[in-house]
Scaffold this motif. Structure first.
Motif, PDB file in Angstrom:
ATOM      1  N   UNK A 197      -1.876 -10.139  11.498  1.00 29.61           N
ATOM      2  CA  UNK A 197      -1.616  -9.412  11.970  1.00 29.61           C
ATOM      3  C   UNK A 197      -0.212  -8.543  11.844  1.00 29.61           C
ATOM      4  N   UNK A 198       0.354  -9.556  11.558  1.00 28.03           N
ATOM      5  CA  UNK A 198       2.001  -9.231  11.181  1.00 28.03           C
ATOM      6  C   UNK A 198       1.803  -9.386   9.274  1.00 28.03           C
ATOM      7  N   UNK A 199       0.524  -9.420   8.456  1.00 24.15           N
ATOM      8  CA  UNK A 199       1.028  -9.675   7.316  1.00 24.15           C
ATOM      9  C   UNK A 199      -0.027  -8.630   7.144  1.00 24.15           C
ATOM     10  N   UNK A 200      -0.766  -7.991   7.521  1.00 21.74           N
ATOM     11  CA  UNK A 200      -1.235  -6.356   7.319  1.00 21.74           C
ATOM     12  C   UNK A 200      -0.104  -5.171   7.642  1.00 21.74           C
ATOM     13  N   UNK A 201       0.407  -5.764   8.600  1.00 18.42           N
ATOM     14  CA  UNK A 201       1.980  -4.841   8.842  1.00 18.42           C
ATOM     15  C   UNK A 201       2.587  -4.967   7.541  1.00 18.42           C
ATOM     16  N   UNK A 202       2.634  -6.335   7.297  1.00 17.57           N
ATOM     17  CA  UNK A 202       3.953  -6.351   5.969  1.00 17.57           C
ATOM     18  C   UNK A 202       3.024  -6.236   4.433  1.00 17.57           C
ATOM     19  N   UNK A 203       2.106  -5.235   4.466  1.00 17.33           N
ATOM     20  CA  UNK A 203       1.265  -5.145   3.655  1.00 17.33           C
ATOM     21  C   UNK A 203       1.221  -3.275   3.651  1.00 17.33           C
ATOM     22  N   UNK A 204       0.887  -3.360   4.883  1.00 17.27           N
ATOM     23  CA  UNK A 204       1.113  -1.867   5.243  1.00 17.27           C
ATOM     24  C   UNK A 204       2.386  -1.353   5.062  1.00 17.27           C
ATOM     25  N   UNK A 205       3.333  -2.050   4.977  1.00 11.51           N
ATOM     26  CA  UNK A 205       4.973  -1.660   4.851  1.00 11.51           C
ATOM     27  C   UNK A 205       5.851  -0.814   3.162  1.00 11.51           C
ATOM     28  N   UNK A 206       4.506  -2.411   2.597  1.00 10.07           N
ATOM     29  CA  UNK A 206       4.998  -2.422   0.759  1.00 10.07           C
ATOM     30  C   UNK A 206       3.906  -1.402   0.392  1.00 10.07           C
ATOM     31  N   UNK A 207       2.957  -1.113   1.222  1.00 15.86           N
ATOM     32  CA  UNK A 207       2.372   0.138   0.662  1.00 15.86           C
ATOM     33  C   UNK A 207       3.382   1.878   0.860  1.00 15.86           C
ATOM     34  N   UNK A 208       4.191   1.580   1.697  1.00  8.58           N
ATOM     35  CA  UNK A 208       4.589   2.703   2.659  1.00  8.58           C
ATOM     36  C   UNK A 208       5.484   2.678   1.144  1.00  8.58           C
ATOM     37  N   UNK A 209       6.410   1.344   1.084  1.00  5.11           N
ATOM     38  CA  UNK A 209       7.967   1.106   0.375  1.00  5.11           C
ATOM     39  C   UNK A 209       7.397   2.096  -1.391  1.00  5.11           C
ATOM     40  N   UNK A 210       6.487   1.808  -1.475  1.00  3.17           N
ATOM     41  CA  UNK A 210       5.106   2.228  -3.018  1.00  3.17           C
ATOM     42  C   UNK A 210       5.404   3.236  -3.105  1.00  3.17           C
ATOM     43  N   UNK A 211       4.672   4.163  -1.910  1.00  2.59           N
ATOM     44  CA  UNK A 211       4.421   5.230  -2.042  1.00  2.59           C
ATOM     45  C   UNK A 211       5.962   6.915  -1.842  1.00  2.59           C
ATOM     46  N   UNK A 212       6.969   6.044  -1.019  1.00  2.97           N
ATOM     47  CA  UNK A 212       8.023   6.545  -0.445  1.00  2.97           C
ATOM     48  C   UNK A 212       9.214   6.047  -2.297  1.00  2.97           C
ATOM     49  N   UNK A 213       8.611   5.375  -2.953  1.00  7.04           N
ATOM     50  CA  UNK A 213       9.698   5.148  -4.118  1.00  7.04           C
ATOM     51  C   UNK A 213       8.717   6.301  -4.829  1.00  7.04           C
ATOM     52  N   UNK A 214       7.903   6.159  -4.857  1.00  9.72           N
ATOM     53  CA  UNK A 214       6.646   7.275  -6.358  1.00  9.72           C
ATOM     54  C   UNK A 214       7.474   8.916  -5.257  1.00  9.72           C
ATOM     55  N   UNK A 215       7.837   9.731  -4.108  1.00  8.41           N
ATOM     56  CA  UNK A 215       8.328  10.785  -3.540  1.00  8.41           C
ATOM     57  C   UNK A 215       9.418  10.813  -4.685  1.00  8.41           C
ATOM     58  N   UNK A 216      10.378   9.738  -3.937  1.00 10.40           N
ATOM     59  CA  UNK A 216      11.819  10.166  -4.611  1.00 10.40           C
ATOM     60  C   UNK A 216      11.948  10.528  -6.191  1.00 10.40           C
ATOM     61  N   UNK A 217      10.937   9.677  -6.630  1.00 13.76           N
ATOM     62  CA  UNK A 217      11.060  10.054  -8.705  1.00 13.76           C
ATOM     63  C   UNK A 217      10.776  10.839  -8.722  1.00 13.76           C
ATOM     64  N   UNK A 218       9.693  11.833  -8.073  1.00 14.49           N
ATOM     65  CA  UNK A 218       9.032  12.796  -7.887  1.00 14.49           C
ATOM     66  C   UNK A 218       9.647  14.202  -7.608  1.00 14.49           C
ATOM     67  N   UNK A 219      10.018  13.479  -6.809  1.00 17.66           N
ATOM     68  CA  UNK A 219      11.314  14.617  -5.971  1.00 17.66           C
ATOM     69  C   UNK A 219      12.546  15.202  -6.977  1.00 17.66           C
ATOM     70  N   UNK A 220      12.760  13.598  -7.026  1.00 19.23           N
ATOM     71  CA  UNK A 220      13.693  13.277  -8.794  1.00 19.23           C
ATOM     72  C   UNK A 220      13.436  14.255  -9.136  1.00 19.23           C
ATOM     73  N   UNK A 221      12.491  14.444 -10.551  1.00 20.56           N
ATOM     74  CA  UNK A 221      12.240  14.969 -11.618  1.00 20.56           C
ATOM     75  C   UNK A 221      11.369  16.634 -11.023  1.00 20.56           C
TER      76      UNK A 221
END
Length: 792
Positions: free
Chosen positions: A76-100
């Motif tokens: 269960x915790x591994x799934x949550x970690x995976x989801x958090x990693x995916x969320x971090x990647x998406x947030x990082x992409x949004x930051x780059x998009x917003x800055x551009x």
């Protein structure tokens, strides 16, 4: 989730309680084994152990459930970690998009960055949880493996025990039956049937053992199988012994029945003949009366003829009756003889004569004891009796009520006491009519002894490896004589500083004749503290003088805790510090004194007199040579008992056993006490605990002059020889303005040259001493090495 954990906890608690309760039932059932209800005890033990095994299996199942629960949480915790990693990647992409796209969205980027940081913290927390759960899972897995391994070992042990028991019973029954069939041919068929029955039971139990699965819940079945098979096979053996014991009795009863039948037959024949004779006499009388009217001649002729016939018949009948009465009397005597207990006819040996007296004594009291055998020795014997023909149960205690009377009748040296042999069912009686004859074993005793000088040299040489000598024995067995001879040899060949500690100063057996440092129990304990301080100082600073401390009554004046924790540690640590010890104690039964036999293996041991026998019986170090040493001890003790007969205590010859670790034990005879005189330089005898500088200077002068007067190379103080311990004999540092003592704590508390220990990195820190003798610095937060310790 919380309810599930609570439920598992309750199940575990109940399982633990059930396991403890089952163990309690095993203990109670074990007590029943010593009561008439042994069968109930066996059943209780089997059921209790089965319940205990079931509780362990249930516990294992709970552990499996817990492990599955941990696996689910981890997934269960591994799934949550995976989801958090995916969320971090998406947030990082949004930051780059917003800055551009637009710099105006900087505030939103900061908010997203904070959210990203929070997600990172959550990720770290989840990772910590995962690590904790994994560690918990690993510990549970290890516990499960340990429990499983222990159960498997217990199961294998039970199976092996059953197999070995069956093999042993097969061998014992075959040996018993094969031996007794040759001695008692009439029992061949009966013994063969019993052997066949026993082998059938063994085969049946072997089949049951092979059918028992190798599972944890089979432990109770294996234990029940073990006890039941032993009981059944023991019954078979008992039947064999009973059949053998009753054989002679049955034969005698058979002979008695035959004689009774013969007697009855003769008696019936006598009665018939007597009846026939009487009828013939009556018939003759009737015929005489009927013919009374006949002629006188005929009457006279018939009367004479009849009288002659009657007289002849009467004479024959009388002779036959007398013969018949003699035969009946002989039969009665034979019956009476057969009814008496069996004795030893024509007894010549003392044991047979005594056995006949015992049999006749109890026969007059209405108890039949038949002779069954005797184990004869020249001065004593073990008599065996069979009491089956008495008609009632005879117990040894019933016979022992007459022990005093039997001793007077038989004139034995010991008081006869009957015992019951459980193997044969016979009553046994030990009688001794003479003292054991003395054996002249002087030559054998001399061959067993090793010259004491040779043994002492080996002891002293071995002090470089085992720096302690322990002398043990009872009062009057020569402990003091042995130690005085050791001191004489050591001081004559070594410049060792010898200090004597005698807490029983002024006793009636005070024959030391040399100065004493300690003269009471308190002074001895203070001296021990001084020896420990000296050891710690030498570990850090080196040493010049070899010291030898002789401690008398060490077992009496040491507390149990001091023996185990401090003193044994000191004995093992002084090996390369130029410190030697001679310990004098009362006996080698070390369990009561606080020492253990493993501690004795760290010392050179000398067992005086009877203490040698105690050591041979109980010391595991001497177990491989136990039989030989026991025979040697008996030979020597008998020899010295004969030699010392009539001598005063101060004139008796003394002997002992010397055990040097790693070498064969040696028997020695001590020299006469009046021949031991200690001659040495007075500086080597310590009148106080401290070491004078004059002794240090004396040793330095001898080393400088390459003094070679010592026979012991191993313990030489010469720096140039570089043998064994001399490599560790570093010069002790000298302090300016120090007194005339070489840095050893005095008994009065005054200090010599070494002072208090300090940490070289943190001189102001207050050091503490741990159990292993090392100093602990609170500033360094560690135990200090020797190079880190200084003194001021």
């Amino acid at each position: 989730m919380v309810r599930q954990k609570d439920l598992e906890a309750k199940l575990n608690n109940s399982t633990d309680f059930f396991g403890v309760l089952s163990l309690g039932s095993v203990v109670l059932s074990g007590i029943l084994l010593f009561s008439p209800a042994r069968a109930v005890g066996y059943i209780g033990i089997g059921s209790g152990l089965g319940a205990f095994t079931a509780s362990i299996v249930t516990r294992r199942k709970h552990l499996q459930v817990a492990r599955q629960h941990v696996d689910d949480l981890t997934s269960h915790h591994r799934i949550e970690v995976s989801l958090q990693n995916d969320l971090l990647v998406s947030k990082d992409n949004e930051i780059h998009t917003l800055r551009a796209d637009n710099g105006k969205r900087f505030k939103k980027i900061e908010a997203l960055s904070q959210e990203l940081n929070q997600s990172g913290n959550q990720l770290a927390q989840l990772q910590n949880q995962i690590d904790g759960l994994m560690a918990q899972r690993q510990s549970q897995q290890q516990l499960l493996e340990r429990v499983t391994g222990e159960l498997d070992r217990l199961l294998d042990t039970a199976r092996v025990a059953v197999e070995e028991s069956l093999d042993e019973w097969d061998t014992r029954l075959c040996s018993l039956v094969n031996t007794k069939r040759e001695q008692y041919p009439k029992l061949t068929e009966r013994l063969t049937d019993l052997l066949r029955e026993g082998q059938g039971l063994i085969a049946e139990y072997e089949a049951k053992l092979s059918e028992t699965p190798k599972k944890w819940d089979s432990l109770a079945d294996l234990l029940s199988l073990y006890y039941v098979c032993n009981d059944d096979l023991a019954n078979i053996k008992t039947k064999c012994i009973q059949a053998i014991a009753k054989l002679s009795n049955q034969e005698k009863e058979k002979d008695l029945d035959e004689w009774n039948e013969s007697y009855q037959a003769l008696e019936e024949r006598y009665k018939l003949l007597l009846k026939e004779y009487c009828s013939k006499v009556d018939e003759c009388n009737r015929n005489a009366i009927e013919n009374s009217n006949n002629a006188k001649a005929i009457i006279e002729e018939f009367t004479v003829k009849t009288a002659d016939d009657v007289e002849a018949n009467w004479k024959n009948a009388t002779d036959f009756v007398q013969q018949l009465k003699g035969e009946i009397q002989r039969l009665e005597e034979k019956v009476e003889e057969l009814s008496k207990p069996l004795k030893y006819p024509g007894a010549i040996r003392s044991d047979m004569k005594i056995a006949n007296i015992v049999i006749e004594y109890f026969y007059r009291l209405g108890m039949i004891l038949d002779r069954a055998g005797t184990e004869y020795r020249q001065y004593e014997a073990t008599l065996e009796f069979n009491s089956d023909r008495t008609g009632r149960l005879i117990l040894p205690k019933d016979l022992n009520d007459h022990s005093d009377a039997l001793q007077k009748l038989t004139h034995t040296l010991n008081k006869p006491e009957f015992k019951l042999d459980p193997e044969t069912g016979l009553l046994t009686l030990l009688v001794r009519w003479a003292n054991k004859p003395a054996v002249d074993n002087t030559d054998l005793a001399k061959r067993l002894l090793t010259p004491v000088d040779e043994v002492v040299k080996k002891l002293v040489d071995n002090l470089s490896h085992k720096p302690t000598i322990r002398v043990m024995g009872a009062t009057g067995e020569g402990k003091g004589v042995m130690v005085r001879y050791l001191l004489k040899s050591i001081l004559a060949n070594h410049s060792w500083y010898c200090r004597l500690h005698d807490p029983q100063h002024g006793s009636s057996e005070d024959y030391w004749g040399i100065p004493k440092v300690s003269k009471s129990g308190n002074e001895l304990k203070q001296a021990l503290k001084g020896i420990e301080s000296q050891m710690l100082y030498r570990e850090a600073n080196g040493w010049d003088v070899t010291t030898l401390d002789t401690l008398d009554e060490i077992d009496t004046h040491l507390e149990r805790k001091e023996k185990k924790e401090s003193f044994i540690d000191l004995v093992s640590r002084i090996r390369h510090l130029g410190m030697k010890l001679i310990l004098i104690g009362q006996n080698p039964k070390v369990g009561r004194a606080g020492f253990e036999w493993s501690d004795m293996q760290q010392m050179n041991c000398i067992y005086m007199g009877a203490s040698a026998f105690d050591a041979i019986e109980t010391n595991p170090q001497l177990k491989p040579r136990k039989d030989k040493l026991t025979k040697d001890y008996i030979t020597l003790s008998e020899h010295y008992e004969k030699v010392n007969e009539g001598l005063d205590d101060g004139e008796k010859y003394l002997f002992g056993l010397v055990v040097i670790p790693g070498k064969s034990p040696l028997w020695i005879e001590l020299p006469r006490p009046d021949s031991i005189e200690i001659n040495c330089n007075e500086l080597l005898l310590g009148e106080s605990f401290t070491i004078p500088d004059s002794l240090v200077q004396l040793i330095e002068d001898k080393n400088t002059a390459n003094y070679t007067g010592f026979f012991g190379k191993t313990n030489s103080n010469s720096k140039g020889s570089a043998k064994a311990e001399t490599l560790t004999q570093q010069e002790e540092p000298r302090q300016p303005g120090s007194p005339d003592y070489a840095g050893v704590t005095a008994l009065d508390g005054s200090r010599g040259s070494f002072g208090s220990p300090i940490c070289k990195q943190h001189p102001d820190a207050k050091l503490t001493t741990r159990k292993d003798g090392r100093h602990y610095c609170p500033s360094c937060k560690k135990r200090l090495a020797k190079t880190d310790v200084g003194y001021r």
